[in-house]
Write a protein that holds these residues in place. Structure first.
Motif, PDB file in Angstrom:
ATOM      1  N   ARG A 240      21.424   2.004  40.412  1.00 23.65           N
ATOM      2  CA  ARG A 240      21.898   2.903  39.377  1.00 23.65           C
ATOM      3  C   ARG A 240      23.348   2.647  38.973  1.00 23.65           C
ATOM      4  N   GLY A 241      24.077   1.883  39.764  1.00 25.46           N
ATOM      5  CA  GLY A 241      25.466   1.621  39.421  1.00 25.46           C
ATOM      6  C   GLY A 241      25.988   0.370  40.093  1.00 25.46           C
ATOM      7  N   ILE A 242      26.905  -0.320  39.414  1.00 24.54           N
ATOM      8  CA  ILE A 242      27.579  -1.516  39.934  1.00 24.54           C
ATOM      9  C   ILE A 242      29.073  -1.324  39.718  1.00 24.54           C
ATOM     10  N   GLU A 243      29.881  -1.626  40.729  1.00 25.15           N
ATOM     11  CA  GLU A 243      31.334  -1.521  40.563  1.00 25.15           C
ATOM     12  C   GLU A 243      32.028  -2.572  41.410  1.00 25.15           C
ATOM     13  N   MET A 244      32.965  -3.294  40.771  1.00 23.43           N
ATOM     14  CA  MET A 244      33.732  -4.318  41.469  1.00 23.43           C
ATOM     15  C   MET A 244      34.757  -3.668  42.392  1.00 23.43           C
ATOM     16  N   SER A 245      34.935  -4.253  43.579  1.00 20.31           N
ATOM     17  CA  SER A 245      35.915  -3.739  44.532  1.00 20.31           C
ATOM     18  C   SER A 245      37.331  -4.008  44.029  1.00 20.31           C
ATOM     19  N   PRO A 246      38.309  -3.226  44.498  1.00 24.32           N
ATOM     20  CA  PRO A 246      39.695  -3.432  44.046  1.00 24.32           C
ATOM     21  C   PRO A 246      40.233  -4.835  44.318  1.00 24.32           C
ATOM     22  N   ASP A 247      39.763  -5.513  45.369  1.00 21.25           N
ATOM     23  CA  ASP A 247      40.239  -6.872  45.660  1.00 21.25           C
ATOM     24  C   ASP A 247      39.390  -7.953  45.015  1.00 21.25           C
ATOM     25  N   ASP A 248      38.398  -7.552  44.192  1.00 24.48           N
ATOM     26  CA  ASP A 248      37.583  -8.496  43.424  1.00 24.48           C
ATOM     27  C   ASP A 248      36.687  -9.353  44.315  1.00 24.48           C
ATOM     28  N   GLN A 249      36.419  -8.878  45.535  1.00 21.08           N
ATOM     29  CA  GLN A 249      35.638  -9.680  46.469  1.00 21.08           C
ATOM     30  C   GLN A 249      34.192  -9.229  46.615  1.00 21.08           C
ATOM     31  N   GLU A 250      33.922  -7.940  46.342  1.00 18.44           N
ATOM     32  CA  GLU A 250      32.577  -7.418  46.558  1.00 18.44           C
ATOM     33  C   GLU A 250      32.171  -6.495  45.418  1.00 18.44           C
ATOM     34  N   LEU A 251      30.862  -6.385  45.243  1.00 18.26           N
ATOM     35  CA  LEU A 251      30.288  -5.473  44.268  1.00 18.26           C
ATOM     36  C   LEU A 251      29.582  -4.337  45.000  1.00 18.26           C
ATOM     37  N   LEU A 252      29.924  -3.114  44.636  1.00 18.73           N
ATOM     38  CA  LEU A 252      29.233  -1.953  45.172  1.00 18.73           C
ATOM     39  C   LEU A 252      27.975  -1.710  44.350  1.00 18.73           C
ATOM     40  N   LEU A 253      26.843  -1.627  45.030  1.00 22.81           N
ATOM     41  CA  LEU A 253      25.564  -1.318  44.400  1.00 22.81           C
ATOM     42  C   LEU A 253      25.067  -0.007  44.991  1.00 22.81           C
ATOM     43  N   TYR A 254      24.734   0.950  44.126  1.00 21.95           N
ATOM     44  CA  TYR A 254      24.207   2.187  44.684  1.00 21.95           C
ATOM     45  C   TYR A 254      22.921   2.581  43.982  1.00 21.95           C
ATOM     46  N   SER A 255      22.039   3.170  44.755  1.00 20.75           N
ATOM     47  CA  SER A 255      20.791   3.724  44.249  1.00 20.75           C
ATOM     48  C   SER A 255      20.644   5.112  44.855  1.00 20.75           C
ATOM     49  N   THR A 256      19.530   5.761  44.597  1.00 18.06           N
ATOM     50  CA  THR A 256      19.386   7.135  45.064  1.00 18.06           C
ATOM     51  C   THR A 256      19.291   7.240  46.586  1.00 18.06           C
ATOM     52  N   ASP A 257      18.938   6.138  47.254  1.00 16.64           N
ATOM     53  CA  ASP A 257      18.737   6.238  48.704  1.00 16.64           C
ATOM     54  C   ASP A 257      19.551   5.239  49.511  1.00 16.64           C
ATOM     55  N   ARG A 258      20.432   4.460  48.870  1.00 17.65           N
ATOM     56  CA  ARG A 258      21.187   3.473  49.651  1.00 17.65           C
ATOM     57  C   ARG A 258      22.457   3.035  48.949  1.00 17.65           C
ATOM     58  N   LEU A 259      23.406   2.562  49.775  1.00 15.85           N
ATOM     59  CA  LEU A 259      24.632   1.926  49.306  1.00 15.85           C
ATOM     60  C   LEU A 259      24.651   0.516  49.870  1.00 15.85           C
ATOM     61  N   GLN A 260      24.975  -0.468  48.998  1.00 16.84           N
ATOM     62  CA  GLN A 260      25.057  -1.856  49.422  1.00 16.84           C
ATOM     63  C   GLN A 260      26.306  -2.494  48.828  1.00 16.84           C
ATOM     64  N   VAL A 261      26.756  -3.558  49.459  1.00 20.32           N
ATOM     65  CA  VAL A 261      27.840  -4.360  48.891  1.00 20.32           C
ATOM     66  C   VAL A 261      27.362  -5.804  48.809  1.00 20.32           C
ATOM     67  N   LEU A 262      27.613  -6.409  47.664  1.00 23.81           N
ATOM     68  CA  LEU A 262      27.177  -7.776  47.381  1.00 23.81           C
ATOM     69  C   LEU A 262      28.409  -8.654  47.210  1.00 23.81           C
ATOM     70  N   PRO A 263      28.479  -9.831  47.862  1.00 20.25           N
ATOM     71  CA  PRO A 263      29.616 -10.722  47.621  1.00 20.25           C
ATOM     72  C   PRO A 263      29.761 -11.024  46.131  1.00 20.25           C
ATOM     73  N   ALA A 264      30.981 -10.979  45.628  1.00 17.92           N
ATOM     74  CA  ALA A 264      31.207 -11.187  44.202  1.00 17.92           C
ATOM     75  C   ALA A 264      30.828 -12.592  43.767  1.00 17.92           C
ATOM     76  N   THR A 265      30.770 -13.508  44.711  1.00 19.09           N
ATOM     77  CA  THR A 265      30.378 -14.885  44.399  1.00 19.09           C
ATOM     78  C   THR A 265      28.873 -15.100  44.516  1.00 19.09           C
ATOM     79  N   GLY A 266      28.157 -14.063  44.962  1.00 18.74           N
ATOM     80  CA  GLY A 266      26.714 -14.166  45.097  1.00 18.74           C
ATOM     81  C   GLY A 266      26.272 -14.245  46.544  1.00 18.74           C
ATOM     82  N   GLY A 267      24.988 -14.037  46.762  1.00 17.12           N
ATOM     83  CA  GLY A 267      24.432 -14.073  48.104  1.00 17.12           C
ATOM     84  C   GLY A 267      23.491 -12.917  48.319  1.00 17.12           C
ATOM     85  N   GLU A 268      23.416 -12.435  49.551  1.00 15.63           N
ATOM     86  CA  GLU A 268      22.570 -11.300  49.885  1.00 15.63           C
ATOM     87  C   GLU A 268      23.436 -10.065  50.108  1.00 15.63           C
TER      88      GLU A 268
END
Length: 373
Positions: A240-268
């Motif tokens: 439901r949402g994507i937001e870049m971290s202040p240091d530009d290293q990770e992406l916050l991904l959130y949904s109704t039941d979980r929070l995840q962080v994704l490397p800004a360069t890609g990966g899992e």
């Protein structure tokens, strides 16, 4: 609104006089007779419910309930201080999706500033509010068709806003809007929750890929149009949402039941938390802390929580946010002391059933309208 019980008049809504008013015109043998008569001024684009046998016209008036609030938080502990307060008091009930500008001096949000009813909702208007003066500027967008927003996102240099909407050709896509001129540049025809890279040269968004039945998270370079796949989501749950971290290293991904962080360069993605059925409610919004050490998130019972970006236990920060259970947009002020969000604190709309009582009787007196009687 329909035929009157007598079958002699048609009652209808029109903005021919500049406001949404109720009018009636006599009809005989399938043709209009004379000119339309004003029945009620400023009735709005209501939803007709029908006529009673005595000749009353029943209709429903709906008032939207979405407002923008500011919650004060402690910059160190992130605990809520006091109760949230309304930030915008114009067009109350019709405002949502706030986003602080990078310098914290302006607030962008969307607003419905035209007629509203269950059967008709006016287009969204993009508004930029200067916080020091309270002056608001509506960007000169083409609003001949409805725009649908996931919320404006400021570019890191404060010159542009990123939005997911529909243009005058009724084509959905991702747009970059010049804050000063209102000029719109279509970035891609794909839709999806967007965010910026910290250098402002790229945007990150998600779109559905039908051939692989998966959702692609892509970084698109604005100048070249080149796209880089960051992650391919195959498990079925909505981000439901994507937001870049202040240091530009990770992406916050959130949904109704979980929070995840994704490397800004890609990966899992790395999972921070997965909400089980604990009776507290689902996740309704999430945002980075200013220093990037924590992720703050709201739940559908109106409570605010945080968790370290590195993982660990959640911490309760207080209550008083929107408890309607719907998604809310959280935006952290650059000074880390204020959290802007939109909320409803109840149902999406407040509905009232109204009546135009025996309006045909007023038509017999050519000098009066129903309002005057």
């Amino acid at each position: 609104m329909g035929w009157a019980p007598s079958g002699n008049h048609i009652l209808f809504i029109s903005d021919r006089s500049g406001t949404w008013d109720a009018w009636a015109i006599r009809v005989a043998n399938g043709k209009a007779q004379g000119t339309a008569r004003l029945i009620k001024q400023q009735i709005g684009p209501v939803e007709p419910l029908g006529f009673t046998r005595p000749g009353d016209c029943l209709y429903r008036v709906s008032t939207p309930n979405s407002n923008i609030y500011s919650a004060t938080i402690d910059p160190q502990t992130h605990k809520l201080v006091g109760r949230p307060e309304k930030m915008v008091r114009r067009f109350m009930g019709r405002n949502q999706a706030p986003d602080w500008s990078p310098d914290g001096k302006q607030l962008a949000y969307v607003s419905q500033r035209g007629p509203f009813s269950p059967g008709f909702r006016s287009p969204w208007t993009l508004v930029v509010r200067t916080m020091e003066t309270g002056v608001e500027r509506e960007l000169p967008l083409d609003l001949t068709n409805e725009w649908k927003w996931l919320g404006p996102n400021w570019s890191p240099d404060g010159r542009f806003l990123l939005a997911n909407g529909r243009n005058s050709k009724r084509v959905y896509g991702l747009d970059r809007i010049n804050v000063q001129t209102g000029d719109i540049q279509r970035i891609t025809s794909a839709t999806g929750t967007p965010t910026w890279s910290k250098d402002g040269q790229s945007v990150i968004y998600a779109r559905y890929d039908e051939p692989s039945n998966s959702r692609l998270f892509l970084e698109r370079h604005l100048e070249t149009g080149a796209e880089n796949e960051l992650w391919r989501q195959t498990e079925e749950y909505g981000i439901r949402g994507i937001e870049m971290s202040p240091d530009d290293q990770e992406l916050l991904l959130y949904s109704t039941d979980r929070l995840q962080v994704l490397p800004a360069t890609g990966g899992e993605p790395r999972q921070l938390i997965k909400i089980e059925q604990d009776g507290i409610g689902r996740i309704t919004g999430a945002v980075w802390s200013v220093d990037g050490q924590y992720v703050l998130f709201s739940r559908s019972n109106g409570h605010l929580w945080r968790i370290k970006a590195s993982g660990g236990q959640t911490e309760h920060l207080g209550e008083g946010l929107d408890d309607s259970g719907l998604r809310i947009r959280l935006s952290m002020h650059p000074d880390g002391t204020r959290l802007a969000f939109h909320g409803q604190y109840g149902p999406e709309t407040t509905d009232h059933v109204m009546a135009l009582e025996n309006f045909e009787a007023a038509l017999a007196d050519t000098s009066l309208s129903v309002d005057e009687r």
